[in-house]
Design a protein around this motif. Structure first.
Motif, PDB file in Angstrom:
ATOM      1  N   LYS A  19       0.848  -1.183   0.000  1.00 48.50           N
ATOM      2  CA  LYS A  19       0.000   0.000   0.000  1.00 48.50           C
ATOM      3  C   LYS A  19       0.880   1.228   0.000  1.00 48.50           C
ATOM      4  O   LYS A  19       1.930   1.248   0.629  1.00 48.50           O
ATOM      5  CB  LYS A  19      -0.925   0.009   1.209  1.00 48.50           C
ATOM      6  N   VAL A  20       0.448   2.234  -0.718  1.00 51.02           N
ATOM      7  CA  VAL A  20       1.183   3.485  -0.835  1.00 51.02           C
ATOM      8  C   VAL A  20       0.274   4.598  -0.326  1.00 51.02           C
ATOM      9  O   VAL A  20      -0.942   4.561  -0.523  1.00 51.02           O
ATOM     10  CB  VAL A  20       1.559   3.744  -2.313  1.00 51.02           C
ATOM     11  N   ILE A  21       0.857   5.580   0.344  1.00 51.04           N
ATOM     12  CA  ILE A  21       0.086   6.738   0.786  1.00 51.04           C
ATOM     13  C   ILE A  21       0.325   7.872  -0.200  1.00 51.04           C
ATOM     14  O   ILE A  21       1.460   8.142  -0.579  1.00 51.04           O
ATOM     15  CB  ILE A  21       0.478   7.155   2.204  1.00 51.04           C
ATOM     16  N   ALA A  22      -0.751   8.516  -0.635  1.00 53.49           N
ATOM     17  CA  ALA A  22      -0.668   9.625  -1.582  1.00 53.49           C
ATOM     18  C   ALA A  22      -1.710  10.671  -1.218  1.00 53.49           C
ATOM     19  O   ALA A  22      -2.601  10.428  -0.409  1.00 53.49           O
ATOM     20  CB  ALA A  22      -0.902   9.129  -3.007  1.00 53.49           C
ATOM     21  N   THR A  23      -1.601  11.831  -1.855  1.00 52.50           N
ATOM     22  CA  THR A  23      -2.577  12.903  -1.671  1.00 52.50           C
ATOM     23  C   THR A  23      -3.330  13.084  -2.973  1.00 52.50           C
ATOM     24  O   THR A  23      -2.718  13.239  -4.036  1.00 52.50           O
ATOM     25  CB  THR A  23      -1.870  14.220  -1.288  1.00 52.50           C
ATOM     26  N   ILE A  24      -4.649  13.080  -2.897  1.00 50.08           N
ATOM     27  CA  ILE A  24      -5.475  13.276  -4.090  1.00 50.08           C
ATOM     28  C   ILE A  24      -5.418  14.746  -4.479  1.00 50.08           C
ATOM     29  O   ILE A  24      -5.677  15.625  -3.657  1.00 50.08           O
ATOM     30  CB  ILE A  24      -6.937  12.837  -3.843  1.00 50.08           C
ATOM     31  N   THR A  25      -5.064  15.011  -5.732  1.00 51.56           N
ATOM     32  CA  THR A  25      -4.969  16.392  -6.207  1.00 51.56           C
ATOM     33  C   THR A  25      -6.134  16.776  -7.103  1.00 51.56           C
ATOM     34  O   THR A  25      -6.463  17.954  -7.198  1.00 51.56           O
ATOM     35  CB  THR A  25      -3.651  16.627  -6.954  1.00 51.56           C
ATOM     36  N   GLY A  31     -14.120   8.222 -13.122  1.00 53.04           N
ATOM     37  CA  GLY A  31     -13.866   7.083 -12.239  1.00 53.04           C
ATOM     38  C   GLY A  31     -12.423   6.973 -11.795  1.00 53.04           C
ATOM     39  O   GLY A  31     -12.057   6.015 -11.136  1.00 53.04           O
ATOM     40  N   THR A  32     -11.606   7.956 -12.172  1.00 51.04           N
ATOM     41  CA  THR A  32     -10.211   7.963 -11.754  1.00 51.04           C
ATOM     42  C   THR A  32      -9.884   9.278 -11.048  1.00 51.04           C
ATOM     43  O   THR A  32     -10.612  10.248 -11.166  1.00 51.04           O
ATOM     44  CB  THR A  32      -9.245   7.788 -12.941  1.00 51.04           C
ATOM     45  N   SER A  33      -8.766   9.268 -10.331  1.00 48.07           N
ATOM     46  CA  SER A  33      -8.303  10.461  -9.632  1.00 48.07           C
ATOM     47  C   SER A  33      -6.816  10.641  -9.894  1.00 48.07           C
ATOM     48  O   SER A  33      -6.099   9.685 -10.189  1.00 48.07           O
ATOM     49  CB  SER A  33      -8.522  10.319  -8.125  1.00 48.07           C
ATOM     50  N   GLN A  34      -6.365  11.876  -9.762  1.00 51.27           N
ATOM     51  CA  GLN A  34      -4.942  12.174  -9.875  1.00 51.27           C
ATOM     52  C   GLN A  34      -4.394  12.266  -8.458  1.00 51.27           C
ATOM     53  O   GLN A  34      -4.983  12.917  -7.597  1.00 51.27           O
ATOM     54  CB  GLN A  34      -4.737  13.481 -10.613  1.00 51.27           C
ATOM     55  N   ALA A  35      -3.261  11.605  -8.222  1.00 48.26           N
ATOM     56  CA  ALA A  35      -2.678  11.572  -6.888  1.00 48.26           C
ATOM     57  C   ALA A  35      -1.199  11.923  -6.954  1.00 48.26           C
ATOM     58  O   ALA A  35      -0.515  11.596  -7.918  1.00 48.26           O
ATOM     59  CB  ALA A  35      -2.855  10.187  -6.274  1.00 48.26           C
ATOM     60  N   THR A  36      -0.721  12.576  -5.897  1.00 47.56           N
ATOM     61  CA  THR A  36       0.693  12.908  -5.776  1.00 47.56           C
ATOM     62  C   THR A  36       1.294  12.063  -4.662  1.00 47.56           C
ATOM     63  O   THR A  36       0.803  12.072  -3.540  1.00 47.56           O
ATOM     64  CB  THR A  36       0.883  14.402  -5.460  1.00 47.56           C
ATOM     65  N   LEU A  37       2.357  11.335  -5.006  1.00 44.85           N
ATOM     66  CA  LEU A  37       3.054  10.512  -4.022  1.00 44.85           C
ATOM     67  C   LEU A  37       3.971  11.387  -3.185  1.00 44.85           C
ATOM     68  O   LEU A  37       4.226  12.546  -3.516  1.00 44.85           O
ATOM     69  CB  LEU A  37       3.858   9.421  -4.725  1.00 44.85           C
ATOM     70  N   ARG A  38       4.501  10.837  -2.112  1.00 45.56           N
ATOM     71  CA  ARG A  38       5.357  11.608  -1.218  1.00 45.56           C
ATOM     72  C   ARG A  38       6.642  12.076  -1.880  1.00 45.56           C
ATOM     73  O   ARG A  38       7.227  13.064  -1.481  1.00 45.56           O
ATOM     74  CB  ARG A  38       5.685  10.802   0.030  1.00 45.56           C
ATOM     75  N   GLY A  40       6.778  13.214  -4.867  1.00 47.19           N
ATOM     76  CA  GLY A  40       6.415  14.223  -5.840  1.00 47.19           C
ATOM     77  C   GLY A  40       5.891  13.666  -7.154  1.00 47.19           C
ATOM     78  O   GLY A  40       5.436  14.418  -8.013  1.00 47.19           O
ATOM     79  N   SER A  41       5.946  12.356  -7.339  1.00 41.33           N
ATOM     80  CA  SER A  41       5.439  11.730  -8.556  1.00 41.33           C
ATOM     81  C   SER A  41       3.923  11.864  -8.621  1.00 41.33           C
ATOM     82  O   SER A  41       3.234  11.766  -7.610  1.00 41.33           O
ATOM     83  CB  SER A  41       5.806  10.247  -8.591  1.00 41.33           C
ATOM     84  N   ILE A  42       3.415  12.067  -9.828  1.00 41.99           N
ATOM     85  CA  ILE A  42       1.965  12.173 -10.036  1.00 41.99           C
ATOM     86  C   ILE A  42       1.506  10.928 -10.776  1.00 41.99           C
ATOM     87  O   ILE A  42       2.081  10.552 -11.797  1.00 41.99           O
ATOM     88  CB  ILE A  42       1.621  13.441 -10.833  1.00 41.99           C
ATOM     89  N   ILE A  43       0.458  10.281 -10.236  1.00 45.64           N
ATOM     90  CA  ILE A  43      -0.078   9.068 -10.837  1.00 45.64           C
ATOM     91  C   ILE A  43      -1.592   9.189 -10.969  1.00 45.64           C
ATOM     92  O   ILE A  43      -2.221  10.021 -10.316  1.00 45.64           O
ATOM     93  CB  ILE A  43       0.283   7.814 -10.019  1.00 45.64           C
ATOM     94  N   THR A  44      -2.163   8.363 -11.815  1.00 43.62           N
ATOM     95  CA  THR A  44      -3.613   8.271 -11.944  1.00 43.62           C
ATOM     96  C   THR A  44      -4.042   6.943 -11.322  1.00 43.62           C
ATOM     97  O   THR A  44      -3.462   5.902 -11.609  1.00 43.62           O
ATOM     98  CB  THR A  44      -4.031   8.312 -13.420  1.00 43.62           C
ATOM     99  N   VAL A  45      -5.067   7.003 -10.456  1.00 43.87           N
ATOM    100  CA  VAL A  45      -5.546   5.818  -9.753  1.00 43.87           C
ATOM    101  C   VAL A  45      -7.038   5.655  -9.975  1.00 43.87           C
ATOM    102  O   VAL A  45      -7.740   6.614 -10.283  1.00 43.87           O
ATOM    103  CB  VAL A  45      -5.244   5.899  -8.236  1.00 43.87           C
ATOM    104  N   LYS A  46      -7.524   4.425  -9.810  1.00 42.54           N
ATOM    105  CA  LYS A  46      -8.951   4.145  -9.930  1.00 42.54           C
ATOM    106  C   LYS A  46      -9.666   4.618  -8.680  1.00 42.54           C
ATOM    107  O   LYS A  46      -9.170   4.437  -7.577  1.00 42.54           O
ATOM    108  CB  LYS A  46      -9.198   2.647 -10.102  1.00 42.54           C
ATOM    109  N   GLY A  47     -10.843   5.209  -8.863  1.00 36.65           N
ATOM    110  CA  GLY A  47     -11.673   5.597  -7.740  1.00 36.65           C
ATOM    111  C   GLY A  47     -11.769   7.102  -7.564  1.00 36.65           C
ATOM    112  O   GLY A  47     -10.835   7.838  -7.875  1.00 36.65           O
ATOM    113  N   GLU A  48     -12.923   7.540  -7.088  1.00 37.23           N
ATOM    114  CA  GLU A  48     -13.175   8.944  -6.782  1.00 37.23           C
ATOM    115  C   GLU A  48     -13.903   9.066  -5.447  1.00 37.23           C
ATOM    116  O   GLU A  48     -14.733   9.945  -5.266  1.00 37.23           O
ATOM    117  CB  GLU A  48     -14.027   9.582  -7.884  1.00 37.23           C
ATOM    118  N   SER A  49     -13.578   8.181  -4.513  1.00 29.95           N
ATOM    119  CA  SER A  49     -14.336   8.101  -3.268  1.00 29.95           C
ATOM    120  C   SER A  49     -13.932   9.134  -2.227  1.00 29.95           C
ATOM    121  O   SER A  49     -14.596   9.255  -1.206  1.00 29.95           O
ATOM    122  CB  SER A  49     -14.205   6.693  -2.677  1.00 29.95           C
TER     123      SER A  49
END
Length: 77
Positions: A19-25, A31-38, A40-49
């Motif tokens: 599991k990775v901790i990230a901040t939703i940006t 159905g997807t969200s953009q997240a920033t990892l600790r 500084g990397s930006i990734i796209t993940v499934k879910g908008e909860s």
């Protein structure tokens, strides 16, 4: 038959993946969200909860749940 290899027995205790901790940006609206990892990397993940600005646990590319917003400390030894 049970294995006698102690390393294999140890590995069976640890769940696969991590599991990775990230901040939703941003919530992408599809159905997807953009997240920033600790780091500084930006990734796209499934879910908008969760809402933008929230910390989340990411498991296998999907939002697994909201994470507590705790401070991050680094110590050099």
């Amino acid at each position: 038959m049970a294995t006698t290899n102690i390393w294999q027995q140890f590995k069976s205790l640890i769940p696969e993946g991590s599991k990775v901790i990230a901040t939703i940006t941003a919530l992408n609206g599809n159905g997807t969200s953009q997240a920033t990892l600790r780091d500084g990397s930006i990734i796209t993940v499934k879910g908008e909860s969760v809402s933008a600005g929230s910390s989340v646990f990411i498991d296998k590319g999907e939002i697994a749940g909201q994470a507590p917003s705790l401070p991050l400390y680094e110590a050099k030894v």
